[in-house]
Design a protein around this motif. Sequence first.
Motif, short mmCIF file in Angstrom:
data_model
loop_
_atom_site.label_atom_id
_atom_site.label_comp_id
_atom_site.label_asym_id
_atom_site.label_seq_id
_atom_site.Cartn_x
_atom_site.Cartn_y
_atom_site.Cartn_z
N PHE A 67 0.83 -1.20 0.00
CA PHE A 67 0.00 0.00 0.00
C PHE A 67 0.87 1.25 0.00
CE2 PHE A 67 -1.97 3.40 2.50
CZ PHE A 67 -3.10 3.64 1.75
N GLY A 121 5.48 -2.91 -3.87
CA GLY A 121 4.67 -1.77 -4.28
C GLY A 121 5.41 -0.83 -5.22
N SER A 382 -1.82 0.62 -4.76
CA SER A 382 -2.05 0.83 -3.33
C SER A 382 -3.52 0.63 -2.96
CB SER A 382 -1.60 2.24 -2.92
OG SER A 382 -0.21 2.39 -3.12
#
Length: 460
Positions: A67, A121, A382
Motif C-alpha cells: 500500500f 509496491g 495501493s
Amino acid sequence: MSNNISVEDVPLNRFHRLLTVRSGGGSFVDGYVLSIIGIAMTKVSPALGLSPFWEGLIAASALIGIFFGGFLGGALTDRLGRRMIYFVGPTLFIVCSVAQFWVQSGEVLFALRFLNGVAVGIEYPVATAFLVEFMPKKSRGPCLATLTILWFAGAATAYLVGDAILNFGGTDAWRYTLASTAVIGALLFLVRLGTPESPRWLISKGRHKEAEAIIRRVYGSGFSLKNLPEQAESKNLSFASLLHSGYGKRMAFVTIFWMCSVTPVFAVYAFAPKVLEALHLSGDWASYGSIAITLLFVVGCIIATRLVNTLGRRKLLLHSFLWSGLALLLLGALRDGPSMIILLMFGAYALFIGGAQVLQLVYPNEIFPTEIRAGAVGVGTSMSRIGAAVGTYLVPISLQSIGIGSTMYIAAGITFIGLIVSWFLAPETAARDLNDAASLNEETEPRVSSGGLNKHRNQY
C-alpha cells in the motif's frame, strides 16, 4: 539512413523480450513474497513464540507495505526517472530477505516483511511504466497482461521451493525459506543491469539528446526522435494538478475497477478450501477443487492475454465482470446444489475474471500521460491492496456470521459494481499510439498516424 516508421509500429525485438523479463520479475516476486510466508508460518510461529495477533499481522505485513510502496514508487518514478527506481525493489528484496534469516522476534519479522512489501509496491509503477513506454503498440497489451500470469508463477514457485526447503532444511529450514527471496532479488538486479532510461521520460524533462541516443541504441541508427510519437514536455505539474485537469475521472475508473476485480479474487484464492467446505464440498472434492480453481485462474489470464488485442480492452473488461459476476451470483443461489455444479461455477468465476485481472496493469499504463503514468499505477496498486486486505480479512468473519450464500452475493455485488463503472468509464485503447491513448480525446477509433497528435499536446 532514416525511415518514417513509428517506434510503436516496429516488430518485437530482442530488447523488448528482455525488457519483459526484466519488468516481469517484479510481478513474479510479488507472488513469491505473498505466498512464501504462508508456507513458512507453521514453523515460524512456534520458533518465535508468536501470538495469534502477531501471526495475523505478519501475514498481512507485505500487503500493508505494498500500500505504501505503490504511492512511493509512483511518485519517485515520475520525479526521478524509471531507471534509478528500477533497482530499488531488487535491492530491498536482497537486504530484507537476507536479514530475515537472523530474525529473533515477531516485531522485527513484521518490519522486514513490511519493507519487502514496500519493494513490491515500488515495482509495479516502475516496471510497468518501463515496459509500456518501450513496447510496440501491438505487443503492449499482451506483454503487460503477461505480468499477471507471472504473479501466479511466482506463487507456485514459492509453494514448490518452500515445501522443498522445509522438508530438507533441518531445524532452521524456515529461516532459509524466508531468506530465499534474496536469490530472486539478486537475479532481478543482475538481469536489469544495462537497462536504458525511458526516452519518453527524458523528453518530458527536456533531455532530448539523451532520448535520441537511447532510441538509436534500442531501435537502430536509422531511428531518431522523429520516429517517436510527439509528446509535450512536462511543465512540472503535480499529480493533483493533472488530475484536476481532466484525468480525475480516469483515476476513479482505474481505482474502482481494480478494487472490484481484486477484492473477491484475493478472498476466494486465499480461502478456497474454507469456501468450498462452506459449500458442502469436503475431502477429495475440496482438495481437487482448490487445485483446479488455482489452475483456472492461470488459464483465464492466459486466455485474456490472447484476447486483449483481438477483443479489445473495453469489451474484454465488460465480459469479464459480467460472466464472473453471474458465476458468483449462481454460487450463492445454488449453495446447496450438487458438488459438480458448485465446482463448475467456481471454475467459471476463476476463468472469466482473468480479463479484469490482466487489465489491471494495462489500463493505468495506457490512459495516463508520461508525467503521471507511474503515479497512476502506484495509486491503483495501493488502493487495490486495501480491497485485497479487507476481502481477505472479512471472508472468515462473513462465512461465520452471515453464511456462504450471502458472502457470495456480496462478492457478486462488488463484481457488478466494477461492471457498471466500466460500462460508463472504460475507454478503448487497443491499437492506439500510447500518446493518443493517454490524451483526453474520447474518440474510440485509433489513429494510425502520430502527426495528428499535435493538436492534443496541450492536454498533457
